[in-house]
Write a protein that holds these residues in place. Structure first.
Motif, mmCIF file in Angstrom:
data_model
loop_
_atom_site.group_PDB
_atom_site.id
_atom_site.type_symbol
_atom_site.label_atom_id
_atom_site.label_comp_id
_atom_site.label_asym_id
_atom_site.label_seq_id
_atom_site.Cartn_x
_atom_site.Cartn_y
_atom_site.Cartn_z
ATOM 1 N N GLN A 1 13.624 -21.359 -26.483
ATOM 2 C CA GLN A 1 14.717 -21.886 -25.667
ATOM 3 C C GLN A 1 14.187 -22.124 -24.244
ATOM 4 N N ALA A 2 13.805 -23.361 -23.943
ATOM 5 C CA ALA A 2 13.180 -23.672 -22.653
ATOM 6 C C ALA A 2 14.070 -23.292 -21.478
ATOM 7 N N ILE A 3 15.394 -23.385 -21.670
ATOM 8 C CA ILE A 3 16.303 -23.102 -20.570
ATOM 9 C C ILE A 3 16.275 -21.623 -20.187
ATOM 10 N N SER A 4 15.738 -20.770 -21.047
ATOM 11 C CA SER A 4 15.677 -19.345 -20.735
ATOM 12 C C SER A 4 14.683 -19.031 -19.621
ATOM 13 N N TYR A 5 13.872 -20.019 -19.223
ATOM 14 C CA TYR A 5 12.949 -19.843 -18.100
ATOM 15 C C TYR A 5 13.621 -20.177 -16.766
ATOM 16 N N TYR A 6 14.892 -20.548 -16.807
ATOM 17 C CA TYR A 6 15.640 -20.878 -15.595
ATOM 18 C C TYR A 6 16.751 -19.858 -15.385
ATOM 19 N N GLY A 7 17.236 -19.778 -14.158
ATOM 20 C CA GLY A 7 18.282 -18.829 -13.844
ATOM 21 C C GLY A 7 17.753 -17.401 -13.861
ATOM 22 N N GLY A 8 18.681 -16.448 -13.921
ATOM 23 C CA GLY A 8 18.306 -15.040 -13.854
ATOM 24 C C GLY A 8 18.572 -14.504 -12.461
ATOM 25 N N ILE A 9 19.253 -13.363 -12.377
ATOM 26 C CA ILE A 9 19.664 -12.842 -11.075
ATOM 27 C C ILE A 9 18.485 -12.465 -10.200
ATOM 28 N N ASP A 10 17.394 -11.989 -10.778
ATOM 29 C CA ASP A 10 16.231 -11.620 -9.973
ATOM 30 C C ASP A 10 15.569 -12.855 -9.370
ATOM 31 N N ARG A 11 15.519 -13.936 -10.142
ATOM 32 C CA ARG A 11 14.931 -15.172 -9.620
ATOM 33 C C ARG A 11 15.857 -15.817 -8.595
ATOM 34 N N LEU A 12 17.168 -15.735 -8.817
ATOM 35 C CA LEU A 12 18.101 -16.243 -7.816
ATOM 36 C C LEU A 12 17.920 -15.499 -6.499
ATOM 37 N N ALA A 13 17.745 -14.184 -6.573
ATOM 38 C CA ALA A 13 17.540 -13.394 -5.352
ATOM 39 C C ALA A 13 16.273 -13.825 -4.633
ATOM 40 N N SER A 14 15.229 -14.163 -5.386
ATOM 41 C CA SER A 14 13.993 -14.623 -4.761
ATOM 42 C C SER A 14 14.172 -15.960 -4.065
ATOM 43 N N VAL A 15 14.901 -16.864 -4.703
ATOM 44 C CA VAL A 15 15.169 -18.169 -4.083
ATOM 45 C C VAL A 15 15.963 -17.981 -2.798
ATOM 46 N N MET A 16 16.985 -17.124 -2.839
ATOM 47 C CA MET A 16 17.782 -16.879 -1.641
ATOM 48 C C MET A 16 16.949 -16.232 -0.545
ATOM 49 N N SER A 17 16.112 -15.291 -0.924
ATOM 50 C CA SER A 17 15.284 -14.607 0.065
ATOM 51 C C SER A 17 14.318 -15.569 0.735
ATOM 52 N N GLY A 18 13.716 -16.475 -0.052
ATOM 53 C CA GLY A 18 12.806 -17.455 0.514
ATOM 54 C C GLY A 18 13.504 -18.393 1.475
ATOM 55 N N ALA A 19 14.690 -18.855 1.097
ATOM 56 C CA ALA A 19 15.449 -19.745 1.973
ATOM 57 C C ALA A 19 15.893 -19.021 3.235
ATOM 58 N N GLU A 20 16.282 -17.763 3.089
ATOM 59 C CA GLU A 20 16.705 -16.980 4.245
ATOM 60 C C GLU A 20 15.548 -16.761 5.215
ATOM 61 N N SER A 21 14.378 -16.450 4.684
ATOM 62 C CA SER A 21 13.216 -16.221 5.545
ATOM 63 C C SER A 21 12.838 -17.476 6.314
ATOM 64 N N ALA A 22 12.877 -18.621 5.627
ATOM 65 C CA ALA A 22 12.532 -19.877 6.294
ATOM 66 C C ALA A 22 13.524 -20.204 7.395
ATOM 67 N N ALA A 23 14.823 -20.009 7.122
ATOM 68 C CA ALA A 23 15.840 -20.298 8.130
ATOM 69 C C ALA A 23 15.728 -19.347 9.312
ATOM 70 N N SER A 24 15.502 -18.080 9.028
ATOM 71 C CA SER A 24 15.381 -17.091 10.106
ATOM 72 C C SER A 24 14.170 -17.384 10.973
ATOM 73 N N ALA A 25 13.076 -17.800 10.347
ATOM 74 C CA ALA A 25 11.867 -18.130 11.106
ATOM 75 C C ALA A 25 12.090 -19.313 12.032
ATOM 76 N N ALA A 26 13.035 -20.179 11.658
ATOM 77 C CA ALA A 26 13.373 -21.331 12.495
ATOM 78 C C ALA A 26 14.428 -20.989 13.535
ATOM 79 N N GLY A 27 14.763 -19.711 13.634
ATOM 80 C CA GLY A 27 15.716 -19.271 14.646
ATOM 81 C C GLY A 27 17.174 -19.472 14.268
ATOM 82 N N ARG A 28 17.460 -19.595 12.996
ATOM 83 C CA ARG A 28 18.820 -19.862 12.552
ATOM 84 C C ARG A 28 19.479 -18.576 12.056
ATOM 85 N N THR A 29 20.781 -18.448 12.308
ATOM 86 C CA THR A 29 21.563 -17.372 11.703
ATOM 87 C C THR A 29 21.825 -17.728 10.245
ATOM 88 N N VAL A 30 21.744 -16.753 9.373
ATOM 89 C CA VAL A 30 21.969 -16.989 7.942
ATOM 90 C C VAL A 30 23.144 -16.147 7.458
#
Length: 645
Positions: A53-82
């Motif tokens: 099931q190829a779709i099983s490689y997408y989603g997942g709460i741990d991977r979602l947390a990683s995506v959010m963390s990466g976006a948060e770090s990039a925004a914070s580094a640019a001086g933005r409130t998140v």
């Protein structure tokens, strides 16, 4: 005359003005999710990183947390409130939630119930969440407990938080509220106002937690939506009076069209509306999508005019931990008003090795959530109860062009809908059965069918209910309700009924309440003909679930005079499906085989199906004549003559 001092003064004034207007402007990034619905393992549901099931490689709460963390770090580094926001339906009853009840009954710090979904929410660190409908699926006590351990403030401006002791306590502690005030790094106050669907009493189980804001059971959905607008405006005004410079309305209204067409055009002093409940995938054309997905709404955000002429940014974020929405704003340092949208995107949650945007899952959540839930589900997945020769369609359905919309259980007959309705009829031992499309939650692929699949498809604790005597008038009324919100363009609604034991022909071009043309039982008995109940037609026995029997999805069985059996021992609809698949053919079951000949893919353009919209698939004159003859009892007469000959 020396003009240098004057030029210097002018330059200083210009720089000062520029510095005040732009240098002190703040960047604000909103990271938003919604409708997570306990999709903790992957976008497939039960499987995780499984090559079948190829779709099983997408989603997942741990991977979602990683995506959010990466976006948060990039925004914070640019001086933005998140700020991280959750648009509701954080959990959904079913096997993945059951893992919490089995494993975490005394796991929270106070010695009480914890939830794997709540562990994830605390770890991600949401700044606010709104009550959706699924938070109340297991009643107000579970809803209150989840809010208490979620690690965030749960919001709704149209729920009575004084209705139970648990909610009163949470309100006193500030853990539930109509709105919350967040503060940017630059000290600006941002209000987040919560709104919950007025459909809640009909599609969930809030118990004593009643709705406010002018809600009445006698109102239509549209009337209740309009009634709550002034109440929401009052909360916006209250937040502004407390110094809120920016206002975000986070609403869970089941369909982004409700925010676009009803809520936003009547509100003032709103900057952003975050919509939940509709599962729409709103994305730009350059956003990467999960294979097989398509944009429900192209363009992120959608700009909608408020009552004051202000442009309001409308966003939504799909479902199931599959994507993270990002909206970047600029806030004026003096007024706090949103002055610009700096960019937006929908971030795909991928763990597929070939994807450039692939992430590794958050290690804490992998260990604390994904692994134990996967172990629990693994036992269910390992219990094979049968095989399906075809893929079984349990999608919601998506509106589109008449005749070419995406068919699903909420807008058309599907083979999975037929299977579930047949299972209900088998369990109830009745002539007919109906199952609301909203109670069917996902599809089943061809191949082995497991206990886990049945829980995924039918996750709620809905019980089988039977009524022994339903007349033609009552049956017509319930089917009129089923198709009252249907359309030739495939409008999806949870009330739309999948059926067993009968064939229903209706016409979505006709007026609501006068759409059902005919109802014919599988044995040829005609109960409704040319839109009228057949005089003297025999009553039938009916199976449904206790949710609809009690008025869920607006089924007014009590008003229609339908009396249900007062059974004390019964089974859930999930058990009914499992037993129908496993029961022997001699017992009326499938003997473990869901055959293509019996459950082939349904087509809304097929006028020989169980549910036929005459606006899409006109019924042949011969079929109409056969129904008329059946209504007059002539088919049986001629059949007997042929047999005698």
């Amino acid at each position: 005359m020396n003009t240098r001092p004057l030029r210097m003064q002018a330059l200083a004034a210009a720089l000062s003005a520029l510095f005040a207007s732009s240098a002190f402007a703040e960047g604000l990034t909103l990271l938003h999710v919604g409708d997570q619905e306990s999709w903790l393992l992957s976008a497939q549901g039960n499987l995780r990183d499984n090559a079948s099931q190829a779709i099983s490689y997408y989603g997942g709460i741990d991977r979602l947390a990683s995506v959010m963390s990466g976006a948060e770090s990039a925004a914070s580094a640019a001086g933005r409130t998140v700020f991280k926001l959750n648009a509701g339906d954080a959990f959904l009853p079913g096997p993945r939630l059951n893992a919490s009840f089995v494993n975490l009954g005394s796991a929270y710090s106070d010695g009480g119930q914890d939830f794997y979904d709540a562990i994830a929410m605390r770890h991600i660190g949401f700044d606010a969440a709104v009550f959706g409908n699924h938070e109340f699926d297991l009643g107000p006590t579970v809803a209150a407990r989840f809010a208490a351990v979620s690690g965030t403030t749960y919001l709704s401006s149209n729920l009575n938080f004084g209705a139970t002791a648990e909610f009163s306590s949470l309100a006193a502690a500030g853990k539930v509220a109509p709105y919350t005030l967040l503060t940017t790094d630059g000290g600006k106050k941002v209000a987040v106002v919560g709104v919950t669907t007025p459909l809640l009493p009909g599609i969930s189980s809030p118990g004593a937690v009643n709705m406010t804001a002018g809600w009445t059971a006698a109102n239509t959905e549209a009337q209740n939506l309009n009634a709550l607008v002034s109440h929401v405006q009052g909360q916006i005004d209250a937040a502004r009076a407390q110094g809120a410079n920016t206002v975000i309305v986070m609403s869970h209204l089941q369909n982004a069209a409700n925010e676009r067409n009803v809520l936003i055009p009547q509100l003032r002093n709103v900057d952003v509306v975050l919509s939940g409940g509709g599962h729409e995938l709103m994305a730009d054309i350059d956003d990467k999508l999960i294979p097989g997905d398509s944009r429900g709404i192209t363009g992120l955000p959608q700009m909608v005019k408020g009552a004051d002429g202000r442009d309001v940014a409308l966003v939504t974020s799909n479902f199931g931990n599959r994507y993270v929405g990002e909206l970047n704003l600029t806030i004026d340092d003096v007024t706090g008003a949103v002055t610009a949208i700096d960019g937006s995107r929908m971030l795909r949650v991928s763990g597929a090795a070939a994807d450039a945007d692939r992430v590794s899952g958050d290690s804490f959540l992998k260990t604390a959530v994904v692994d134990p839930v996967q172990s629990y589900i693994g036992v269910l997945n390992a219990t094979v109860i049968g095989t399906s020769q075809v893929s079984l369609n349990g999608a919601r359905g998506v509106a589109g062009a008449p005749g070419s919309f995406q068919a699903g259980v909420r807008n058309a007959e599907t083979n999975l809908g037929n299977l579930v309705a047949d299972a209900m009829r088998h369990a109830g031992g009745t002539d007919i059965a109906i199952q609301n499309g909203g109670g069917i939650r996902t599809s089943i692929g061809a191949g082995n069918v497991t206990v886990g699949n049945t829980f995924d498809v039918l996750p709620f604790t809905n019980l089988v209910k039977t009524a022994q005597s339903v007349n033609a008038e009552q049956l017509k009324a319930m089917m009129e309700h089923s198709v009252s919100n249907a359309s030739a363009a495939g409008n999806a609604d949870g009330r739309f009924a999948q059926i067993s034991g009968m064939r229903v022909v209706y016409d979505t071009t006709r007026a609501v309440g006068d759409r059902v043309i005919s109802i014919t039982l599988d044995d040829g008995t005609v109960l409704v003909l040319d839109g009228k109940a057949v005089a003297g037609a025999r009553p039938v026995s009916l199976t449904t679930i206790d949710f609809t029997a009690a008025g869920g999805d607006g089924y007014a069985f009590a008003a229609w005079g339908v009396l249900f059996d007062n059974a004390t021992n019964t089974i859930t609809y999930q058990q009914a499906l499992q037993e129908y698949i496993t029961d022997s053919v001699a017992e009326g079951g499938l003997g473990g085989v869901i055959s293509a000949s019996r459950y082939g893919a349904a087509n809304p353009l097929d006028n020989a199906g169980r549910l036929v919209d005459a606006a899409l698939a006109p019924v042949p004159e011969a079929d109409t004549w056969a129904m008329l003859m059946a209504g007059l009892g002539l088919i049986g007469f001629f059949a007997r003559r042929r047999a005698a000959a």
